[in-house]
Design a protein around this motif. Sequence first.
Motif, PDB file in Angstrom:
ATOM      1  N   ILE A  17       8.445   0.275  -6.182  1.00  0.00           N
ATOM      2  CA  ILE A  17       7.543  -0.553  -6.970  1.00  0.00           C
ATOM      3  C   ILE A  17       7.624  -0.169  -8.430  1.00  0.00           C
ATOM      4  CG2 ILE A  17       5.146  -1.268  -7.256  1.00  0.00           C
ATOM      5  CD1 ILE A  17       4.715  -0.591  -4.349  1.00  0.00           C
ATOM      6  N   LYS A  18       7.694  -1.159  -9.283  1.00  0.00           N
ATOM      7  CA  LYS A  18       7.836  -0.895 -10.706  1.00  0.00           C
ATOM      8  C   LYS A  18       6.655  -0.131 -11.274  1.00  0.00           C
ATOM      9  CE  LYS A  18       8.562  -3.179 -15.124  1.00  0.00           C
ATOM     10  NZ  LYS A  18       8.737  -1.904 -15.723  1.00  0.00           N
ATOM     11  N   SER A  19       6.975   0.734 -12.202  1.00  0.00           N
ATOM     12  CA  SER A  19       5.935   1.494 -12.889  1.00  0.00           C
ATOM     13  C   SER A  19       4.813   0.584 -13.353  1.00  0.00           C
ATOM     14  CB  SER A  19       6.552   2.190 -14.107  1.00  0.00           C
ATOM     15  OG  SER A  19       5.559   2.756 -14.919  1.00  0.00           O
ATOM     16  N   ARG A  20       3.584   0.956 -13.063  1.00  0.00           N
ATOM     17  CA  ARG A  20       2.386   0.256 -13.462  1.00  0.00           C
ATOM     18  C   ARG A  20       2.218  -1.099 -12.788  1.00  0.00           C
ATOM     19  NH1 ARG A  20       2.326   4.169 -16.571  1.00  0.00           N
ATOM     20  NH2 ARG A  20       2.229   4.557 -18.745  1.00  0.00           N
ATOM     21  N   SER A  21       2.917  -1.333 -11.689  1.00  0.00           N
ATOM     22  CA  SER A  21       2.722  -2.600 -10.975  1.00  0.00           C
ATOM     23  C   SER A  21       2.909  -2.364  -9.495  1.00  0.00           C
ATOM     24  CB  SER A  21       3.709  -3.653 -11.468  1.00  0.00           C
ATOM     25  OG  SER A  21       3.513  -4.859 -10.789  1.00  0.00           O
ATOM     26  N   PHE A  22       1.834  -2.433  -8.708  1.00  0.00           N
ATOM     27  CA  PHE A  22       1.908  -2.102  -7.307  1.00  0.00           C
ATOM     28  C   PHE A  22       2.212  -3.290  -6.411  1.00  0.00           C
ATOM     29  CE2 PHE A  22       0.855   2.303  -6.948  1.00  0.00           C
ATOM     30  CZ  PHE A  22       0.319   2.590  -8.181  1.00  0.00           C
ATOM     31  N   ARG A  23       2.125  -4.491  -6.911  1.00  0.00           N
ATOM     32  CA  ARG A  23       2.416  -5.655  -6.095  1.00  0.00           C
ATOM     33  C   ARG A  23       3.537  -6.452  -6.731  1.00  0.00           C
ATOM     34  NH1 ARG A  23       0.997  -5.355  -0.953  1.00  0.00           N
ATOM     35  NH2 ARG A  23      -1.044  -4.410  -0.780  1.00  0.00           N
ATOM     36  N   LEU A  24       4.548  -6.805  -5.943  1.00  0.00           N
ATOM     37  CA  LEU A  24       5.706  -7.510  -6.461  1.00  0.00           C
ATOM     38  C   LEU A  24       5.924  -8.821  -5.721  1.00  0.00           C
ATOM     39  CD1 LEU A  24       8.187  -4.529  -6.523  1.00  0.00           C
ATOM     40  CD2 LEU A  24       6.688  -5.313  -8.309  1.00  0.00           C
ATOM     41  N   ALA A  25       6.539  -9.771  -6.434  1.00  0.00           N
ATOM     42  CA  ALA A  25       7.008 -10.975  -5.752  1.00  0.00           C
ATOM     43  C   ALA A  25       8.450 -10.698  -5.382  1.00  0.00           C
ATOM     44  CB  ALA A  25       6.918 -12.179  -6.688  1.00  0.00           C
ATOM     45  N   ASN A  64       2.323  12.142 -15.321  1.00  0.00           N
ATOM     46  CA  ASN A  64       3.258  11.063 -15.640  1.00  0.00           C
ATOM     47  C   ASN A  64       2.907   9.757 -14.934  1.00  0.00           C
ATOM     48  OD1 ASN A  64       4.846  12.713 -17.293  1.00  0.00           O
ATOM     49  ND2 ASN A  64       6.132  13.396 -15.592  1.00  0.00           N
ATOM     50  N   PHE A  65       2.169   9.854 -13.835  1.00  0.00           N
ATOM     51  CA  PHE A  65       1.790   8.669 -13.079  1.00  0.00           C
ATOM     52  C   PHE A  65       0.300   8.377 -13.217  1.00  0.00           C
ATOM     53  CE2 PHE A  65       5.698  10.128 -11.170  1.00  0.00           C
ATOM     54  CZ  PHE A  65       6.389   8.958 -10.894  1.00  0.00           C
ATOM     55  N   ALA A  66      -0.281   8.789 -14.342  1.00  0.00           N
ATOM     56  CA  ALA A  66      -1.720   8.621 -14.536  1.00  0.00           C
ATOM     57  C   ALA A  66      -2.165   7.174 -14.341  1.00  0.00           C
ATOM     58  CB  ALA A  66      -2.121   9.113 -15.926  1.00  0.00           C
ATOM     59  N   ALA A  67      -1.446   6.229 -14.929  1.00  0.00           N
ATOM     60  CA  ALA A  67      -1.833   4.819 -14.819  1.00  0.00           C
ATOM     61  C   ALA A  67      -1.739   4.326 -13.382  1.00  0.00           C
ATOM     62  CB  ALA A  67      -0.965   3.961 -15.736  1.00  0.00           C
ATOM     63  N   GLU A  68      -0.706   4.787 -12.658  1.00  0.00           N
ATOM     64  CA  GLU A  68      -0.555   4.365 -11.269  1.00  0.00           C
ATOM     65  C   GLU A  68      -1.665   4.947 -10.395  1.00  0.00           C
ATOM     66  OE1 GLU A  68       3.360   3.735 -13.165  1.00  0.00           O
ATOM     67  OE2 GLU A  68       1.890   5.339 -13.229  1.00  0.00           O
ATOM     68  N   TYR A  69      -2.022   6.197 -10.658  1.00  0.00           N
ATOM     69  CA  TYR A  69      -3.123   6.803  -9.899  1.00  0.00           C
ATOM     70  C   TYR A  69      -4.444   6.109 -10.222  1.00  0.00           C
ATOM     71  CZ  TYR A  69      -0.731  10.712  -7.648  1.00  0.00           C
ATOM     72  OH  TYR A  69       0.065  11.472  -6.824  1.00  0.00           O
ATOM     73  N   ASP A  87      -6.139  14.681  -6.648  1.00  0.00           N
ATOM     74  CA  ASP A  87      -5.476  15.822  -7.281  1.00  0.00           C
ATOM     75  C   ASP A  87      -4.081  15.484  -7.812  1.00  0.00           C
ATOM     76  OD1 ASP A  87      -4.102  15.555  -4.923  1.00  0.00           O
ATOM     77  OD2 ASP A  87      -4.320  17.654  -4.299  1.00  0.00           O
ATOM     78  N   GLU A  88      -3.711  14.190  -7.775  1.00  0.00           N
ATOM     79  CA  GLU A  88      -2.412  13.721  -8.297  1.00  0.00           C
ATOM     80  C   GLU A  88      -1.229  14.402  -7.621  1.00  0.00           C
ATOM     81  OE1 GLU A  88      -2.101  12.510 -12.617  1.00  0.00           O
ATOM     82  OE2 GLU A  88      -3.835  13.844 -12.760  1.00  0.00           O
ATOM     83  N   GLN A  89      -1.368  14.730  -6.365  1.00  0.00           N
ATOM     84  CA  GLN A  89      -0.277  15.330  -5.609  1.00  0.00           C
ATOM     85  C   GLN A  89      -0.415  14.911  -4.156  1.00  0.00           C
ATOM     86  OE1 GLN A  89       2.208  17.067  -6.964  1.00  0.00           O
ATOM     87  NE2 GLN A  89       3.272  17.306  -5.017  1.00  0.00           N
ATOM     88  N   ILE A  90       0.613  14.231  -3.631  1.00  0.00           N
ATOM     89  CA  ILE A  90       0.581  13.760  -2.254  1.00  0.00           C
ATOM     90  C   ILE A  90       1.368  14.750  -1.392  1.00  0.00           C
ATOM     91  CG2 ILE A  90       0.925  11.808  -0.708  1.00  0.00           C
ATOM     92  CD1 ILE A  90      -0.793  11.169  -3.169  1.00  0.00           C
ATOM     93  N   THR A  91       0.700  15.454  -0.496  1.00  0.00           N
ATOM     94  CA  THR A  91       1.374  16.421   0.361  1.00  0.00           C
ATOM     95  C   THR A  91       2.018  15.721   1.558  1.00  0.00           C
ATOM     96  OG1 THR A  91      -0.548  16.840   1.771  1.00  0.00           O
ATOM     97  CG2 THR A  91      -0.362  18.139  -0.263  1.00  0.00           C
ATOM     98  N   ASP A  92       2.945  16.423   2.221  1.00  0.00           N
ATOM     99  CA  ASP A  92       3.573  15.866   3.422  1.00  0.00           C
ATOM    100  C   ASP A  92       2.519  15.561   4.485  1.00  0.00           C
ATOM    101  OD1 ASP A  92       6.005  16.193   2.186  1.00  0.00           O
ATOM    102  OD2 ASP A  92       6.536  18.027   3.254  1.00  0.00           O
ATOM    103  N   GLN A  93       1.543  16.438   4.613  1.00  0.00           N
ATOM    104  CA  GLN A  93       0.492  16.242   5.599  1.00  0.00           C
ATOM    105  C   GLN A  93      -0.341  14.999   5.282  1.00  0.00           C
ATOM    106  OE1 GLN A  93      -2.188  19.571   5.986  1.00  0.00           O
ATOM    107  NE2 GLN A  93      -3.241  18.710   7.756  1.00  0.00           N
ATOM    108  N   VAL A 150      -0.238   4.994  -1.825  1.00  0.00           N
ATOM    109  CA  VAL A 150       0.146   6.387  -1.590  1.00  0.00           C
ATOM    110  C   VAL A 150       1.646   6.505  -1.331  1.00  0.00           C
ATOM    111  CG1 VAL A 150      -0.194   8.405  -0.112  1.00  0.00           C
ATOM    112  CG2 VAL A 150      -2.147   6.965  -0.720  1.00  0.00           C
ATOM    113  N   GLY A 151       2.233   5.523  -0.634  1.00  0.00           N
ATOM    114  CA  GLY A 151       3.660   5.575  -0.325  1.00  0.00           C
ATOM    115  C   GLY A 151       4.509   5.641  -1.577  1.00  0.00           C
ATOM    116  N   TYR A 152       4.224   4.766  -2.517  1.00  0.00           N
ATOM    117  CA  TYR A 152       4.980   4.746  -3.767  1.00  0.00           C
ATOM    118  C   TYR A 152       4.839   6.064  -4.522  1.00  0.00           C
ATOM    119  CZ  TYR A 152       5.878   3.861  -8.693  1.00  0.00           C
ATOM    120  OH  TYR A 152       6.323   3.966  -9.981  1.00  0.00           O
ATOM    121  N   LEU A 153       3.613   6.563  -4.609  1.00  0.00           N
ATOM    122  CA  LEU A 153       3.366   7.794  -5.344  1.00  0.00           C
ATOM    123  C   LEU A 153       3.999   8.997  -4.652  1.00  0.00           C
ATOM    124  CD1 LEU A 153      -0.331   7.012  -6.274  1.00  0.00           C
ATOM    125  CD2 LEU A 153       1.578   7.187  -7.881  1.00  0.00           C
TER     126      LEU A 153
END
Length: 220
Positions: A17-25, A64-69, A87-93, A150-153
């Motif tokens: 997904i493009k930076s700053r855009s979570f929904r795409l056509a 770096n992903f502040a806007a996306e978060y 916390d701006e960090q997605i763990t494997d769990q 969460v997937g994209y991040l």
Amino acid sequence: MAEHRNGAGIERYAMRIKSRSFRLAMTATVLTALMTGCSAEQAPGSSSPDEPESVSGMPAFQGNFAAEYQEAWTKSKTEDVKAILEDEQITDQEWSHVLNKLETCLDENGISLTGYKPDGSYEVNAGEMDGEIANQRMGECEEASGEAWVGYLYRSQTSNPENVPATRMLTECMIRNKAVPASYTEEQYLEDAPNLAFPFTDEHGFEIFESCNGDFSFDK
């Protein structure tokens, strides 16, 4: 998002997904990172990374992903998902938890998740369910589980930690693999992508595009 039918199955694309855009056509094949909001403008409703907490206790995201978060936090419907984002960090769990929630939600809606790919696309079997209904239910489950954001991040924190625009990396990949002229630009890519009208200089140009689309580091 789009779906691709293959026999009784449906392949639903939730691609990069493009930076700053979570929904795409998306097209019905493998377009990524470009349609909704081609410019790298700030996400609607989000604040500057330097602004203090706002929007119902939203953390002051700084990375770096502040806007996306910020966008993910604003659009997330559950505290469970917001707890993952804070916390701006997605763990494997945490990511495994989200995928389990996605699978459970789909199952409760009569759809079986048959495979989830590293690039974020996934395959399901919806039986005889109408395609539009299946597509709607999948979208609802993506949002309810948090997978939509969460997937994209999760993928980006390792594959693109500096948050370089995906369209730039894809363009550079096609140039590096000589699928398009060395003078080809990101702006030209954005113009050509909606119709897949790329000026390929290699007979295998589209195959290279698909490979770059799946992995920006592709090098034939």
